[in-house]
Design a protein around this motif. Structure first.
Motif, PDB file in Angstrom:
ATOM      1  N   THR A 217       5.809   6.463   3.195  1.00 43.44           N
ATOM      2  CA  THR A 217       6.551   5.237   2.889  1.00 43.44           C
ATOM      3  C   THR A 217       7.435   5.407   1.661  1.00 43.44           C
ATOM      4  O   THR A 217       8.539   4.848   1.594  1.00 43.44           O
ATOM      5  CB  THR A 217       5.579   4.059   2.686  1.00 43.44           C
ATOM      6  OG1 THR A 217       4.806   3.879   3.878  1.00 43.44           O
ATOM      7  CG2 THR A 217       6.339   2.773   2.382  1.00 43.44           C
ATOM      8  N   LYS A 307      10.529   0.373   9.893  1.00 41.95           N
ATOM      9  CA  LYS A 307       9.227  -0.283   9.714  1.00 41.95           C
ATOM     10  C   LYS A 307       8.280  -0.022  10.888  1.00 41.95           C
ATOM     11  O   LYS A 307       7.056  -0.152  10.739  1.00 41.95           O
ATOM     12  CB  LYS A 307       9.409  -1.789   9.516  1.00 41.95           C
ATOM     13  CG  LYS A 307       9.782  -2.187   8.095  1.00 41.95           C
ATOM     14  CD  LYS A 307       9.898  -3.691   7.926  1.00 41.95           C
ATOM     15  CE  LYS A 307       8.554  -4.362   7.919  1.00 41.95           C
ATOM     16  NZ  LYS A 307       7.828  -4.116   6.636  1.00 41.95           N
ATOM     17  N   ASN A 312       4.701  -0.708   5.885  1.00 39.46           N
ATOM     18  CA  ASN A 312       4.699  -1.256   4.526  1.00 39.46           C
ATOM     19  C   ASN A 312       6.042  -1.071   3.813  1.00 39.46           C
ATOM     20  O   ASN A 312       6.139  -1.297   2.604  1.00 39.46           O
ATOM     21  CB  ASN A 312       3.587  -0.601   3.707  1.00 39.46           C
ATOM     22  CG  ASN A 312       2.209  -0.936   4.251  1.00 39.46           C
ATOM     23  OD1 ASN A 312       1.959  -2.059   4.699  1.00 39.46           O
ATOM     24  ND2 ASN A 312       1.303   0.039   4.230  1.00 39.46           N
TER      25      ASN A 312
END
Length: 469
Positions: A217, A307, A312
């Motif tokens: 991420t 996403k 996240n």
């Protein structure tokens, strides 16, 4: 010496289809971009070799073995379309220029699985328009693809938006990536998070290598932020060039921020925020003044696709920076175009003075409807009376409406005295490409196969290259 393996093969067949190129009846070279060819080590090609590679579309040595039609989806006028992909073009080759990976892609090279009933061809006029768009935007300092080659092919095409039958051409463009926002969207639509991660790794490795030490991420966050900044820079450059892309769909935006795929574009005549390029854009969704918002909306779609693999990912937080990045770039681009330097030293004061200049420029343009490009040309290096007095719109600078802008300009210094004396600035008339000029350049080609006015225009466009960065 290690042989070059085109990086696109790292993605694998989930991302493209091998396709055969069209066979054309005739080869008439209309454009060879020698500067671009030199930049990627192809300047040595003989006329016969050039024809073999960019008309016959025979593979370059140790490069992509068979043309690859890339797969992607996209929002078209904000309606999602899963029936997209390279429909009249393909990825032809990949080239290393220093640390940059560049792609050679085609337009008008024949049918693919994504042609949607089309003939896979390009009109010669479409190629002619793209040459002029890329040449002029490059001279304006915009991050743009380069038209690399155009051959007329001897075919006749039927089109509803041109007098038909019309002549055909095949175009090759040089781009910094053909990975589109819609490339990620397709993988999200198909719920393929692992392929999204794979594509992200490819983009980081070859286009954003500074992000290579990050993971998961954190890397996706940094990637979206970099694409956000790159896109903001490009749309700011469009605004300072008076350029209207025309079809700002998510499949027409690429992850390096490079501007490409010039269909129904326009350049502003007089300033008009509602000026629209495409006749079919009936609501003005992609008009001049809405381009920054359109790009931001597209960035949100890219974020939504990411996403799927990185749930996240803080998309809203990342894209909050877009407005500030755009405003900063508008100011920077305007000062570059006007060859001005802000002499203040404190950050907030610099920003405020720059913002005031932007505001007063567009207030003046809006009130007086002055010619967009001519006005920026006239104000290069400040409000110099000698230049203003020989402008085709010199009477505008005598009006009361010019006073605020004149006062704003007086606070700035000339950034580069040599640029202020550039020969282009001594002609008195800006180089522009509004639709009437473009049609006037095409007319002798269409009627008499006379390319001399076009060649003269190219010389004029190239005469001030580097003036604006």
């Amino acid at each position: 010496m290690t042989s070059f393996v085109p990086p696109i093969y790292e993605l694998g067949p989930d991302f493209y289809d091998e396709v055969p190129p069209a066979q054309f009846p005739q080869a008439i070279l209309r454009y060879r971009n020698q500067d671009a060819a030199e930049s990627v080590g192809l300047g040595h090609l003989t006329p016969e070799q050039w024809q073999n590679h960019f008309w016959k579309l025979e593979s370059l040595p140790q490069n992509i073995k068979a043309p690859l039609a890339l797969r992607y989806h996209g929002h078209q006028f904000r309606s999602y379309n899963p029936d997209l992909g390279d429909g009249r073009g393909f990825l032809f080759a990949q080239l290393q220029a220093g640390s940059r990976l560049l792609d050679l892609g085609t337009k008008g090279s024949g049918r693919t699985p994504y042609s949607r009933g089309g003939d896979g061809r390009l009109t010669l006029k479409g190629a002619f328009r793209e040459i002029l768009a890329t040449e002029l935007l490059q001279s304006y300092g915009v991050n743009t693809s380069k038209t690399f080659s155009v051959f007329e092919t001897g075919e006749s095409l039927q089109r509803h938006d041109e007098p038909s039958p019309t002549r055909a051409g095949v175009l090759v463009r040089l781009s910094h990536s053909h990975i589109r926002f819609g490339t990620f969207q397709r993988l999200a639509f198909l719920d393929q998070p692992q392929n999204i991660k794979k594509l992200l790794q490819y983009c980081v490795k070859y286009f954003y290598p500074s992000l290579g030490s990050l993971a998961d991420t954190e890397q996706a966050t940094a990637f979206l932020r970099e694409v956000c900044y790159a896109s903001a820079k490009t749309v700011a450059a469009w605004m300072m060039a008076g350029f209207v892309h025309g079809v700002l769909n998510t499949d027409n935006m690429n992850i390096t921020g490079e501007s490409f795929d010039y269909g129904p574009y326009r350049f502003l005549p007089a300033y008009d925020s509602a000026f629209t390029a495409a006749y079919f854009d009936q609501t003005g969704l992609y008009c001049f003044g809405r381009q920054p918002t359109a790009v931001l909306w597209n960035l949100h779609q890219l974020g939504a696709a990411l996403k799927v693999a990185f749930p996240n990912l803080p998309v809203e937080e990342i894209l909050e920076d877009y407005g500030d990045a755009f405003n900063f770039e508008v100011q920077r681009r305007l000062l570059l175009r006007l060859n001005l330097h802000n002499p203040l030293e404190e950050g907030a004061a610099i920003y405020d003075l720059n913002a005031e200049l932007v505001t007063h420029l567009f207030q003046f343009l809006d009130q007086e409807k002055g010619l967009f490009e001519q006005t920026l040309y006239d104000l290069h290096s400040g409000a110099i009376e000698e230049r203003l007095s020989r402008s085709p719109q010199k009477e505008l600078y005598q009006k009361e409406s010019f006073k605020k802008l004149r006062d704003s300009l007086s606070y700035f210094e000339v950034a580069d005295t040599l640029r202020a004396q550039h020969p282009y600035l001594q002609t008195g008339t800006a180089c522009s490409l509004i639709i009437d000029e473009l049609e006037a350049l095409w007319k002798p080609v269409a009627e008499n196969d006379d390319w001399a006015p076009f060649e003269r225009k190219l010389q004029q466009i190239r005469s001030f290259r580097g003036l604006y960065g």
